[in-house]
Design an enzyme around this catalytic site. Structure first.
Site, short mmCIF file in Angstrom:
data_model
loop_
_atom_site.label_atom_id
_atom_site.label_comp_id
_atom_site.label_asym_id
_atom_site.label_seq_id
_atom_site.Cartn_x
_atom_site.Cartn_y
_atom_site.Cartn_z
CD GLU A 168 -1.35 -11.65 -11.76
OE1 GLU A 168 -0.37 -10.99 -11.36
OE2 GLU A 168 -2.49 -11.16 -11.87
CE1 TYR A 220 -3.94 -2.14 0.24
CE2 TYR A 220 -2.64 -3.36 1.84
CZ TYR A 220 -3.73 -3.27 1.01
OH TYR A 220 -4.62 -4.32 0.93
CB CYS A 244 -7.27 -4.32 -5.94
SG CYS A 244 -8.69 -5.39 -6.13
CG HIS A 245 -5.10 -9.83 -7.90
ND1 HIS A 245 -5.80 -9.19 -8.92
CD2 HIS A 245 -4.05 -10.46 -8.49
CE1 HIS A 245 -5.19 -9.45 -10.08
NE2 HIS A 245 -4.13 -10.22 -9.84
CG ASN A 298 -10.69 -2.35 -8.03
OD1 ASN A 298 -11.30 -1.81 -8.93
ND2 ASN A 298 -9.83 -3.33 -8.24
#
Length: 156
Positions: A150, A92, A123-124, A115
């Site tokens: 990912e 953050y 946002c993950h 979001n």
């Protein structure tokens, strides 16, 4: 007129909504929010196709018009989130610095939490400064699954 459609994915059911020009929401579950007309438009079909390609490791970025509704601050945060590369994470504080307010980590967390277009606005990819997976609209287990996906497909 805002339109939405519910899709079954390997993550479970997701609703994708659009305003006639851009995707405005992606949220988990099957309940269509009030004010949305159930209609599978060509834009929603494209969004679903790109989501499936992402989930199958065939897509690392999205080619969709996005129009999240929020405050000026939230818009800055959501734009910054879109610059986090596939397969990478940041905290953050990193986002707060990126938007020019290094002291706004908590406010960034609030914007991240709000979001409206999960996954398409990634946002993950934001984690706690300690490296902990903190909060996600679909649950921390889903956040972990997306990050693992990912990591597994992050080939150059």
């Amino acid at each position: 007129m805002k339109q939405a459609f519910c899709y079954e994915t390997e993550l479970g059911k997701v609703v994708i909504a659009e305003n006639g020009m851009a995707v405005t929401q992606l949220y988990f579950g099957e309940e269509i929010s009030e004010g949305l007309t159930v209609n599978e438009t060509s834009l929603l079909k494209k969004a679903h196709q790109e989501l499936e390609e992402y989930l199958n490791g065939k897509r690392k970025s999205f080619d969709l018009p996005l129009s999240p509704e929020g405050t000026v601050f939230q818009q800055k945060v959501w734009k910054a989130l879109q610059s986090i590369p596939y397969g990478e994470v940041c905290c953050y504080k990193d986002i707060a610095i990126a938007i020019g307010n290094g002291n706004a980590s908590r406010a960034v967390g609030g914007a991240n939490h709000n979001n409206p277009i999960a996954i398409f606005i990634p946002c993950h990819r934001v984690i706690g400064s300690s490296g902990a997976l903190v909060g996600y609209a679909g649950g921390v287990d889903l956040k972990e699954k997306l990050l693992e996906l990912e990591k597994n497909y992050n080939f150059k």
